[in-house]
Design a protein around this motif. Structure first.
Motif, PDB file in Angstrom:
ATOM      1  N   VAL A  39     105.862  27.423  37.220  1.00 22.76           N
ATOM      2  CA  VAL A  39     104.626  27.962  37.789  1.00 22.76           C
ATOM      3  C   VAL A  39     104.715  29.474  38.006  1.00 22.76           C
ATOM      4  O   VAL A  39     103.703  30.170  38.004  1.00 22.76           O
ATOM      5  CB  VAL A  39     104.286  27.237  39.122  1.00 22.76           C
ATOM      6  CG1 VAL A  39     102.927  27.673  39.635  1.00 22.76           C
ATOM      7  CG2 VAL A  39     104.289  25.726  38.920  1.00 22.76           C
ATOM      8  N   GLY A  40     105.944  30.003  38.195  1.00 28.58           N
ATOM      9  CA  GLY A  40     106.140  31.450  38.350  1.00 28.58           C
ATOM     10  C   GLY A  40     105.785  31.983  39.719  1.00 28.58           C
ATOM     11  O   GLY A  40     105.198  33.067  39.841  1.00 28.58           O
ATOM     12  N   LEU A  41     106.140  31.267  40.784  1.00 30.19           N
ATOM     13  CA  LEU A  41     105.806  31.700  42.142  1.00 30.19           C
ATOM     14  C   LEU A  41     106.865  32.630  42.707  1.00 30.19           C
ATOM     15  O   LEU A  41     108.009  32.648  42.266  1.00 30.19           O
ATOM     16  CB  LEU A  41     105.656  30.468  43.050  1.00 30.19           C
ATOM     17  CG  LEU A  41     104.661  29.394  42.589  1.00 30.19           C
ATOM     18  CD1 LEU A  41     104.538  28.306  43.635  1.00 30.19           C
ATOM     19  CD2 LEU A  41     103.294  30.010  42.305  1.00 30.19           C
ATOM     20  N   ILE A  46     105.881  30.612  48.022  1.00 27.08           N
ATOM     21  CA  ILE A  46     106.722  29.534  48.549  1.00 27.08           C
ATOM     22  C   ILE A  46     106.458  29.354  50.036  1.00 27.08           C
ATOM     23  O   ILE A  46     106.336  28.231  50.546  1.00 27.08           O
ATOM     24  CB  ILE A  46     108.218  29.823  48.310  1.00 27.08           C
ATOM     25  CG1 ILE A  46     108.522  29.842  46.810  1.00 27.08           C
ATOM     26  CG2 ILE A  46     109.090  28.777  49.009  1.00 27.08           C
ATOM     27  CD1 ILE A  46     108.328  28.527  46.110  1.00 27.08           C
ATOM     28  N   GLY A  47     106.354  30.478  50.762  1.00 22.74           N
ATOM     29  CA  GLY A  47     106.075  30.412  52.198  1.00 22.74           C
ATOM     30  C   GLY A  47     104.747  29.744  52.485  1.00 22.74           C
ATOM     31  O   GLY A  47     104.636  28.913  53.390  1.00 22.74           O
ATOM     32  N   VAL A  48     103.715  30.083  51.697  1.00 24.99           N
ATOM     33  CA  VAL A  48     102.397  29.479  51.877  1.00 24.99           C
ATOM     34  C   VAL A  48     102.465  27.979  51.614  1.00 24.99           C
ATOM     35  O   VAL A  48     101.930  27.166  52.386  1.00 24.99           O
ATOM     36  CB  VAL A  48     101.364  30.132  50.941  1.00 24.99           C
ATOM     37  CG1 VAL A  48     100.041  29.358  50.967  1.00 24.99           C
ATOM     38  CG2 VAL A  48     101.126  31.583  51.347  1.00 24.99           C
ATOM     39  N   LEU A  49     103.120  27.582  50.536  1.00 29.56           N
ATOM     40  CA  LEU A  49     103.222  26.167  50.197  1.00 29.56           C
ATOM     41  C   LEU A  49     103.982  25.389  51.258  1.00 29.56           C
ATOM     42  O   LEU A  49     103.633  24.246  51.575  1.00 29.56           O
ATOM     43  CB  LEU A  49     103.893  25.998  48.833  1.00 29.56           C
ATOM     44  CG  LEU A  49     102.995  26.269  47.623  1.00 29.56           C
ATOM     45  CD1 LEU A  49     103.814  26.354  46.347  1.00 29.56           C
ATOM     46  CD2 LEU A  49     101.934  25.179  47.492  1.00 29.56           C
ATOM     47  N   LEU A  92     101.561  17.021  37.186  1.00 29.08           N
ATOM     48  CA  LEU A  92     100.323  17.054  36.413  1.00 29.08           C
ATOM     49  C   LEU A  92      99.496  18.304  36.704  1.00 29.08           C
ATOM     50  O   LEU A  92      98.567  18.623  35.949  1.00 29.08           O
ATOM     51  CB  LEU A  92      99.473  15.807  36.717  1.00 29.08           C
ATOM     52  CG  LEU A  92     100.134  14.448  36.432  1.00 29.08           C
ATOM     53  CD1 LEU A  92      99.208  13.316  36.877  1.00 29.08           C
ATOM     54  CD2 LEU A  92     100.476  14.314  34.958  1.00 29.08           C
ATOM     55  N   LEU A  93      99.809  18.999  37.793  1.00 27.75           N
ATOM     56  CA  LEU A  93      99.018  20.171  38.199  1.00 27.75           C
ATOM     57  C   LEU A  93      99.937  21.377  38.414  1.00 27.75           C
ATOM     58  O   LEU A  93     100.176  21.804  39.544  1.00 27.75           O
ATOM     59  CB  LEU A  93      98.245  19.841  39.488  1.00 27.75           C
ATOM     60  CG  LEU A  93      97.257  18.669  39.398  1.00 27.75           C
ATOM     61  CD1 LEU A  93      96.739  18.292  40.781  1.00 27.75           C
ATOM     62  CD2 LEU A  93      96.096  19.021  38.474  1.00 27.75           C
ATOM     63  N   PRO A  94     100.465  21.963  37.330  1.00 31.68           N
ATOM     64  CA  PRO A  94     101.445  23.046  37.431  1.00 31.68           C
ATOM     65  C   PRO A  94     100.816  24.424  37.680  1.00 31.68           C
ATOM     66  O   PRO A  94     100.876  25.324  36.838  1.00 31.68           O
ATOM     67  CB  PRO A  94     102.143  22.999  36.065  1.00 31.68           C
ATOM     68  CG  PRO A  94     101.068  22.525  35.133  1.00 31.68           C
ATOM     69  CD  PRO A  94     100.228  21.549  35.932  1.00 31.68           C
ATOM     70  N   TYR A  97      97.443  26.497  43.037  1.00 33.44           N
ATOM     71  CA  TYR A  97      96.455  25.696  43.770  1.00 33.44           C
ATOM     72  C   TYR A  97      96.660  24.202  43.530  1.00 33.44           C
ATOM     73  O   TYR A  97      96.376  23.379  44.405  1.00 33.44           O
ATOM     74  CB  TYR A  97      95.039  26.130  43.376  1.00 33.44           C
ATOM     75  CG  TYR A  97      94.719  27.525  43.866  1.00 33.44           C
ATOM     76  CD1 TYR A  97      94.490  27.770  45.217  1.00 33.44           C
ATOM     77  CD2 TYR A  97      94.691  28.603  42.982  1.00 33.44           C
ATOM     78  CE1 TYR A  97      94.225  29.045  45.679  1.00 33.44           C
ATOM     79  CE2 TYR A  97      94.433  29.893  43.439  1.00 33.44           C
ATOM     80  CZ  TYR A  97      94.199  30.104  44.785  1.00 33.44           C
ATOM     81  OH  TYR A  97      93.952  31.372  45.243  1.00 33.44           O
ATOM     82  N   GLY A  98      97.167  23.848  42.347  1.00 39.32           N
ATOM     83  CA  GLY A  98      97.514  22.460  42.105  1.00 39.32           C
ATOM     84  C   GLY A  98      98.632  22.005  43.020  1.00 39.32           C
ATOM     85  O   GLY A  98      98.604  20.891  43.562  1.00 39.32           O
TER      86      GLY A  98
END
Length: 380
Positions: A39-41, A46-49, A92-94, A97-98
């Motif tokens: 995904v390239g984060l 990462i903190g938000v997720l 399935l949602l890479p 927002y997925g």
């Protein structure tokens, strides 16, 4: 006292705890490499997720109202089904927002199971057997996680992230469906209050729960990310660490339960927070891949000690307050967890050492307050 193992709820919770632990491990083992390499984060994402992942934990108090319409043990099984669905959909949602969506679904399942698991264990097992029941759940879950870790280690080079998420999510969801058809309920259990319970005399439990949530979140959000981002740990490296962690946990968890029964919660939690000060401080300054891996293993081992916070609550609580208080406790645990990852992610961008130094400080504060625990021990 060995009769506690004959309860249907004992084996029921062990099976679901295996699903919960294995599900989180699968998601977590793959997540950081998936998010960075596919995904390239970056650290902020990462903190938000991680903050998003803790929102369902913050909303755990709603369990008090959900069990008005569904029995608590069935909610446990339903939560595992939702956990499996979230893991299934992750690959399935890479996209950023997925991942927000699938992380939220997965997290609702995980946190609602953990809330009901704590409640049911404290309701169905007394002060002498609840530490042993909690420890058995962790021990069996650790053993299952070793098996799953070995599988991930060997299939990671062969299968895509998408395929692995689908396989593990589907299996966990299927186990949840099986559990939903079972009924381990007993008729002589004390009825639980069906409203929120927040009492002044439980203040120390609330505080320790809040601090444990803050400590846990620094570990969950940034320890593995440190291993991947700074030290270049691969999926196989992370899997090997999980294997080592779970192998150790399988053997030490029964001893943790016996330690609580024999020596009490204060001594066990004092040991945990004393050593965590050094672990977090070391995260900030270590430059050795081997040493940081060892630190991660010790950090993970100390997670098992948090059982003592739950058993301490059992000793001071009105038995009718357990279900509602478990939900409130989980919400308190996640107040810091919702906020800290985003703040920590921003601080990481300034200097990655800051979140870990904050963890050392929080561990020191916890060590001080743990000394206020006063409970009587009964011989094992």
């Amino acid at each position: 006292m060995s009769d506690y193992k004959k309860k249907q709820m004992y084996s029921y919770l062990i099976v679901l705890s295996i699903c919960s632990t294995v599900g989180l491990q699968c998601w977590q083992t793959l997540f950081d490499n998936f998010s960075v390499k596919v995904v390239g984060l970056d650290g902020y994402h990462i903190g938000v997720l991680q903050s998003v992942r803790e929102i369902p934990g913050f909303l755990a108090l709603l369990v008090t109202y959900v069990i008005l319409i569904i029995k608590e043990h069935r909610l446990s099984a339903l939560s595992i089904i939702i956990l499996g669905a979230g893991i299934f959909a992750t690959g399935l949602l890479p996209s950023f927002y997925g991942l927000i969506l699938t992380t939220m679904v997965m997290s609702f399942g995980f946190h609602y199971y953990e809330t009901t698991n704590k409640s049911l264990t404290l309701q169905y097992f007394d002060e002498l057997t609840s530490p042993l029941a909690f420890s058995a759940q962790r021990s069996y879950a650790a053993a299952a996680s070793v098996v799953v870790g070995i599988i991930i280690f060997f299939i990671a080079p062969l299968l895509s992230y998408k395929t692995m998420y689908i396989i593990f999510g589907g299996l966990i969801g299927a186990c949840g469906v099986w559990a939903f058809t079972k009924n381990p309920e007993e008729k002589n259990i004390i009825p639980q209050k069906k409203h929120l319970v927040l009492k002044k005399r439980y203040w120390l439990y609330y505080f320790l729960t809040f601090m444990a949530g803050a400590r846990r979140q620094i570990f969950m959000a940034f320890a593995i990310f440190l291993l991947v981002k700074k030290f270049g740990f691969s999926v196989q490296d992370i899997t090997l660490l999980f294997l080592l962690n779970n192998g150790i946990n399988f053997f030490i968890n029964p001893s943790i339960g016996k330690f609580i029964v024999k020596y009490g919660e204060r001594k066990l939690l004092s040991i945990e927070y004393f050593f965590l000060i050094g672990v977090f401080f070391s995260y900030a300054f270590v430059d050795s891949k081997l040493i940081v891996g060892v630190l991660y293993v010790f950090d993970n081992i100390f997670f098992n000690f948090s059982t003592a916070i739950n058993t301490y609550f059992q000793k001071i609580a009105n038995p009718r307050d357990i279900a509602a208080s478990a939900a409130v406790g989980f919400t308190i645990n996640h107040i810091a967890a919702v906020v800290l990852p985003v703040i920590g992610g921003l601080l990481w961008m300034v200097d990655y050492k800051i979140p870990f130094l904050a963890g050392a400080f929080l561990s020191f504060i916890s060590l001080c307050f743990v000394q206020l625990i006063k409970t009587e021990q009964r011989a094992l």
